[in-house]
Design a protein around this motif. Structure first.
Motif, mmCIF file in Angstrom:
data_model
loop_
_atom_site.group_PDB
_atom_site.id
_atom_site.type_symbol
_atom_site.label_atom_id
_atom_site.label_comp_id
_atom_site.label_asym_id
_atom_site.label_seq_id
_atom_site.Cartn_x
_atom_site.Cartn_y
_atom_site.Cartn_z
ATOM 1 N N VAL A 1 10.123 -7.269 24.108
ATOM 2 C CA VAL A 1 10.690 -6.947 22.791
ATOM 3 C C VAL A 1 10.466 -8.112 21.828
ATOM 4 O O VAL A 1 10.091 -7.909 20.673
ATOM 5 C CB VAL A 1 12.193 -6.629 22.918
ATOM 6 N N ALA A 2 10.683 -9.345 22.315
ATOM 7 C CA ALA A 2 10.494 -10.520 21.460
ATOM 8 C C ALA A 2 9.036 -10.684 21.041
ATOM 9 O O ALA A 2 8.741 -11.056 19.902
ATOM 10 C CB ALA A 2 10.979 -11.768 22.192
ATOM 11 N N LEU A 3 8.110 -10.394 21.951
ATOM 12 C CA LEU A 3 6.680 -10.518 21.636
ATOM 13 C C LEU A 3 6.228 -9.465 20.629
ATOM 14 O O LEU A 3 5.331 -9.717 19.822
ATOM 15 C CB LEU A 3 5.850 -10.401 22.913
ATOM 16 N N CYS A 4 6.823 -8.277 20.677
ATOM 17 C CA CYS A 4 6.407 -7.180 19.792
ATOM 18 C C CYS A 4 7.195 -7.135 18.490
ATOM 19 O O CYS A 4 6.804 -6.405 17.573
ATOM 20 C CB CYS A 4 6.562 -5.842 20.501
ATOM 21 N N ARG A 5 8.288 -7.888 18.421
ATOM 22 C CA ARG A 5 9.136 -7.807 17.229
ATOM 23 C C ARG A 5 8.400 -8.315 16.000
ATOM 24 O O ARG A 5 7.675 -9.295 16.054
ATOM 25 C CB ARG A 5 10.417 -8.625 17.441
ATOM 26 N N ALA A 6 8.596 -7.626 14.891
ATOM 27 C CA ALA A 6 7.950 -8.013 13.635
ATOM 28 C C ALA A 6 8.485 -9.357 13.157
ATOM 29 O O ALA A 6 9.694 -9.592 13.146
ATOM 30 C CB ALA A 6 8.193 -6.947 12.570
ATOM 31 N N THR B 1 1.558 4.691 9.614
ATOM 32 C CA THR B 1 0.306 5.162 10.195
ATOM 33 C C THR B 1 0.591 6.292 11.159
ATOM 34 O O THR B 1 1.653 6.326 11.774
ATOM 35 C CB THR B 1 -0.433 4.034 10.932
ATOM 36 N N ARG B 2 -0.351 7.210 11.318
ATOM 37 C CA ARG B 2 -0.183 8.314 12.260
ATOM 38 C C ARG B 2 -1.089 8.153 13.463
ATOM 39 O O ARG B 2 -1.248 9.050 14.266
ATOM 40 C CB ARG B 2 -0.483 9.633 11.563
ATOM 41 N N PHE B 3 -1.744 7.008 13.564
ATOM 42 C CA PHE B 3 -2.679 6.814 14.655
ATOM 43 C C PHE B 3 -2.200 5.719 15.575
ATOM 44 O O PHE B 3 -1.561 4.763 15.127
ATOM 45 C CB PHE B 3 -4.071 6.451 14.095
ATOM 46 N N PRO B 4 -2.506 5.810 16.879
ATOM 47 C CA PRO B 4 -2.110 4.764 17.829
ATOM 48 C C PRO B 4 -2.764 3.451 17.436
ATOM 49 O O PRO B 4 -3.911 3.413 16.987
ATOM 50 C CB PRO B 4 -2.638 5.283 19.170
ATOM 51 N N THR B 5 -2.054 2.381 17.605
ATOM 52 C CA THR B 5 -2.564 1.060 17.289
ATOM 53 C C THR B 5 -2.606 0.206 18.535
ATOM 54 O O THR B 5 -1.855 0.416 19.473
ATOM 55 C CB THR B 5 -1.697 0.374 16.225
ATOM 56 N N ALA B 6 -3.458 -0.788 18.526
ATOM 57 C CA ALA B 6 -3.597 -1.657 19.692
ATOM 58 C C ALA B 6 -2.435 -2.612 19.791
ATOM 59 O O ALA B 6 -1.798 -2.934 18.789
ATOM 60 C CB ALA B 6 -4.904 -2.456 19.575
ATOM 61 N N PRO B 7 -2.088 -3.077 20.997
ATOM 62 C CA PRO B 7 -1.025 -4.047 21.163
ATOM 63 C C PRO B 7 -1.294 -5.315 20.355
ATOM 64 O O PRO B 7 -2.442 -5.699 20.140
ATOM 65 C CB PRO B 7 -1.029 -4.339 22.669
ATOM 66 N N ARG B 8 -0.221 -5.941 19.926
ATOM 67 C CA ARG B 8 -0.351 -7.120 19.065
ATOM 68 C C ARG B 8 -0.894 -8.334 19.804
ATOM 69 O O ARG B 8 -1.521 -9.201 19.237
ATOM 70 C CB ARG B 8 1.007 -7.466 18.440
ATOM 71 N N VAL B 9 -0.535 -8.459 21.087
ATOM 72 C CA VAL B 9 -0.952 -9.635 21.849
ATOM 73 C C VAL B 9 -1.578 -9.197 23.148
ATOM 74 O O VAL B 9 -1.353 -8.109 23.614
ATOM 75 C CB VAL B 9 0.253 -10.578 22.136
#
Length: 317
Positions: free
Chosen positions: A147-152, A309-317
């Motif tokens: 959660v911490a890695l993905c948090r904006a 966005t309506r499309f899947p996006t790649a993981p941030r890290v």
């Protein structure tokens, strides 16, 4: 006979996503899988469980483990791009929910199954249960790390609403509502008065509204809702939920603990775990908790702006 010729295209990457393993996020998920597998193996081997509390803990660990396996597989194979969902919103929602499930199980299991003295089965059973508790706590940390890695981050262009503080609060609000529903189902006697039935209706409506917001973001339907932008829709819903929960947080204690309608003090003859007064107290406490969470959500959501966005996006890290 013709022969097939394979040409390596430098513009395309490998079929498998290396970042699913060789990244901080991949490492967190590998820890989740390892710790989840360890917990289930320890339970099956010698720790054991029983009763509704044990069944809840086992269900929580198995569900989170299965969910992580699916997410890791879809991420490693890039098959998430075939799904009509917002991948970032989906994964961070699952991670936040799993964190709450693991934290709850990490408290409930040792509370009901770990004792300082050895049980009749022997000290090895107690040791197994202590190991289960330790692995569950570490599992909570690994899900929290995701959660911490993905948090904006502040100042970052936000693609996934669920990665914001407001989005994460939605998951916590839904989880707290589930605790309230569990207490209501456990001899709470909520049907005794029309006022307490109103409170149940408030809890149900707010939970449904929160679930709608989460589902819209996971499905990528965040451009507009009805006649307003998604951000404004979230603020309107949150304000309505704050007002409704505030009313329920006042009405429920009055009709449950006031001497005119209920019992101010816990009856001495009530058995623990089967006492309506205990369930009413749980509902009252977590009603205040959710009121605070919705209030914090309302204040934070005033400043949230994100790219839909309506499309899947790649993981941030």
């Amino acid at each position: 006979l013709g022969s097939s010729h394979y040409i390596m295209d430098p513009q395309t990457g490998p079929y498998l996503n290396k970042r699913a393993l060789c990244s901080p996020l991949g490492a967190a998920r590998m820890c989740q899988l390892a710790l989840g597998c360890a917990v289930i193996a320890l339970i099956a081997h010698g720790a054991g469980y029983s009763g509704s509390h044990g069944e809840f803990c086992m269900a929580a660990w198995c569900f989170c483990f299965s969910m992580t396996v699916v997410i890791f597989f879809l991420d490693a194979t890039r098959l998430y791009s075939c799904l009509p969902i917002s991948w970032d919103n989906f994964t961070v929602t699952c991670a936040a929910f799993a964190t709450l499930m693991y934290v709850t199980a990490s408290v409930v299991y040792p509370l009901f199954f770990v004792r300082s003295e050895c049980p009749y089965e022997g000290c090895h059973v107690r040791d197994f249960r202590i190991a289960v508790t330790v692995c569950s706590i570490l599992g909570s940390v690994s899900y929290g790390a995701e959660v911490a890695l993905c948090r904006a981050k502040p100042g970052q262009a936000v693609v996934g609403y669920m990665a914001t503080v407001s989005g994460l609060l939605k998951v916590v609000q839904g989880f707290v509502a589930c605790i309230i529903f569990g207490a209501l189902a456990n001899r709470s006697e909520f049907s005794r008065y029309e006022a307490t039935i109103y409170c149940v209706a408030v809890y149900s409506f707010c939970f449904a509204l929160t679930a709608v917001v989460v589902l819209l973001t996971v499905c990528g339907r965040t451009k507009s809702v009805l006649c307003m932008s998604f951000e404004r829709f979230v603020v309107v819903c949150t304000l309505l939920e704050v007002l409704l929960y505030l009313s329920a947080s006042v009405v429920w204690p009055v009709f449950c603990f006031d001497s005119k309608y209920g019992t101010p003090e816990r009856p001495y003859h009530c058995a623990r775990g089967k006492c309506p007064w205990d369930s009413k107290l749980v509902v009252a406490v977590f009603s205040f908790v959710n009121t605070i969470l919705y209030g914090a959500d309302l204040m934070y959501s005033q400043t949230v702006r994100f790219v839909s966005t309506r499309f899947p996006t790649a993981p941030r890290v």
